[in-house]
Motif scaffolding. Structure first.
Motif, PDB file in Angstrom:
ATOM      1  N   ASP A 134      -7.004 -26.295 -11.234  1.00 35.83           N
ATOM      2  CA  ASP A 134      -5.917 -25.862 -10.362  1.00 35.83           C
ATOM      3  C   ASP A 134      -4.782 -25.154 -11.097  1.00 35.83           C
ATOM      4  O   ASP A 134      -3.834 -24.701 -10.470  1.00 35.83           O
ATOM      5  CB  ASP A 134      -5.354 -27.064  -9.601  1.00 35.83           C
ATOM      6  CG  ASP A 134      -6.342 -27.597  -8.580  1.00 35.83           C
ATOM      7  OD1 ASP A 134      -7.242 -26.827  -8.179  1.00 35.83           O
ATOM      8  OD2 ASP A 134      -6.222 -28.771  -8.194  1.00 35.83           O
ATOM      9  N   GLU A 135      -4.872 -25.048 -12.433  1.00 35.03           N
ATOM     10  CA  GLU A 135      -3.825 -24.351 -13.189  1.00 35.03           C
ATOM     11  C   GLU A 135      -3.896 -22.856 -12.943  1.00 35.03           C
ATOM     12  O   GLU A 135      -4.960 -22.304 -12.667  1.00 35.03           O
ATOM     13  CB  GLU A 135      -4.011 -24.596 -14.688  1.00 35.03           C
ATOM     14  CG  GLU A 135      -3.398 -25.864 -15.183  1.00 35.03           C
ATOM     15  CD  GLU A 135      -3.481 -25.958 -16.709  1.00 35.03           C
ATOM     16  OE1 GLU A 135      -3.655 -24.913 -17.363  1.00 35.03           O
ATOM     17  OE2 GLU A 135      -3.375 -27.067 -17.213  1.00 35.03           O
ATOM     18  N   ALA A 136      -2.734 -22.217 -13.040  1.00 39.88           N
ATOM     19  CA  ALA A 136      -2.703 -20.758 -12.941  1.00 39.88           C
ATOM     20  C   ALA A 136      -3.353 -20.174 -14.182  1.00 39.88           C
ATOM     21  O   ALA A 136      -3.107 -20.607 -15.296  1.00 39.88           O
ATOM     22  CB  ALA A 136      -1.257 -20.290 -12.826  1.00 39.88           C
ATOM     23  N   GLU A 175      -4.631 -16.412 -16.044  1.00 45.55           N
ATOM     24  CA  GLU A 175      -4.609 -14.959 -15.960  1.00 45.55           C
ATOM     25  C   GLU A 175      -5.020 -14.365 -17.294  1.00 45.55           C
ATOM     26  O   GLU A 175      -4.383 -14.583 -18.314  1.00 45.55           O
ATOM     27  CB  GLU A 175      -3.214 -14.474 -15.595  1.00 45.55           C
ATOM     28  CG  GLU A 175      -3.151 -12.991 -15.398  1.00 45.55           C
ATOM     29  CD  GLU A 175      -1.791 -12.524 -14.931  1.00 45.55           C
ATOM     30  OE1 GLU A 175      -1.529 -11.346 -15.085  1.00 45.55           O
ATOM     31  OE2 GLU A 175      -1.021 -13.332 -14.421  1.00 45.55           O
ATOM     32  N   GLU A 220      -2.701 -18.545 -21.444  1.00 45.37           N
ATOM     33  CA  GLU A 220      -2.078 -19.656 -20.731  1.00 45.37           C
ATOM     34  C   GLU A 220      -0.709 -19.238 -20.220  1.00 45.37           C
ATOM     35  O   GLU A 220       0.026 -18.520 -20.886  1.00 45.37           O
ATOM     36  CB  GLU A 220      -1.942 -20.868 -21.647  1.00 45.37           C
ATOM     37  CG  GLU A 220      -3.255 -21.506 -21.989  1.00 45.37           C
ATOM     38  CD  GLU A 220      -3.070 -22.771 -22.791  1.00 45.37           C
ATOM     39  OE1 GLU A 220      -2.022 -23.427 -22.632  1.00 45.37           O
ATOM     40  OE2 GLU A 220      -3.969 -23.086 -23.572  1.00 45.37           O
ATOM     41  N   SER A 221      -0.372 -19.703 -19.041  1.00 44.41           N
ATOM     42  CA  SER A 221       0.921 -19.391 -18.449  1.00 44.41           C
ATOM     43  C   SER A 221       1.991 -20.244 -19.105  1.00 44.41           C
ATOM     44  O   SER A 221       1.995 -21.467 -18.973  1.00 44.41           O
ATOM     45  CB  SER A 221       0.900 -19.659 -16.947  1.00 44.41           C
ATOM     46  OG  SER A 221      -0.089 -18.876 -16.336  1.00 44.41           O
TER      47      SER A 221
END
Length: 130
Positions: A48-50, A52, A56-57
């Protein structure tokens, strides 16, 4: 040489297009509903982590971005769309004759004038700080 005969289209002539559109929308809707009902529902903290681009955000998402990035993107789209107008002209070059050629010369002159203005203003210079 074939002569074009004007045709009067009736509403039933568009039936195949309407059927294809309805089938395309129905396929998309069916695929979305089926994947939602049949697909797995495993949730975890990591899943469920963002995520991209493999990075890592970390930090604030509201970091300032240079306006030159946006200017470059807008200029790319602007000049790209203007180049798209040249394709129909190139395809119909012989039919347009000298008039079409001169009109395209005016178009290209305006395009190059705009490009010259952009270069004169230094929009594409990334290394200089103003």
């Amino acid at each position: 040489m074939l002569l074009a005969v004007p045709t009067q289209y009736q509403p039933q002539d568009f039936l195949p297009i309407i059927v294809q559109f309805v089938l395309a929308v129905a396929f998309v809707a069916f695929s979305m509903v089926a994947s939602h009902l049949i697909g797995p529902r495993r949730k975890s903290r990591v899943k469920d982590e963002a995520f991209e681009c493999g990075i890592e955000s970390v930090g604030n998402a509201r970091t300032p971005i240079s306006v030159k990035y946006f200017l470059t993107a807008i200029l790319f789209v602007l000049f790209d769309v203007e180049v798209i107008f040249m394709y129909p002209w190139a395809v119909n070059f012989r039919e347009l004759g000298k008039t079409g050629f001169y009109e395209m010369l005016v178009f290209l002159a305006l395009l190059l004038a705009g490009f010259g203005y952009v270069i004169k203003k230094g929009v594409l210079r990334w290394n200089e700080v103003r």
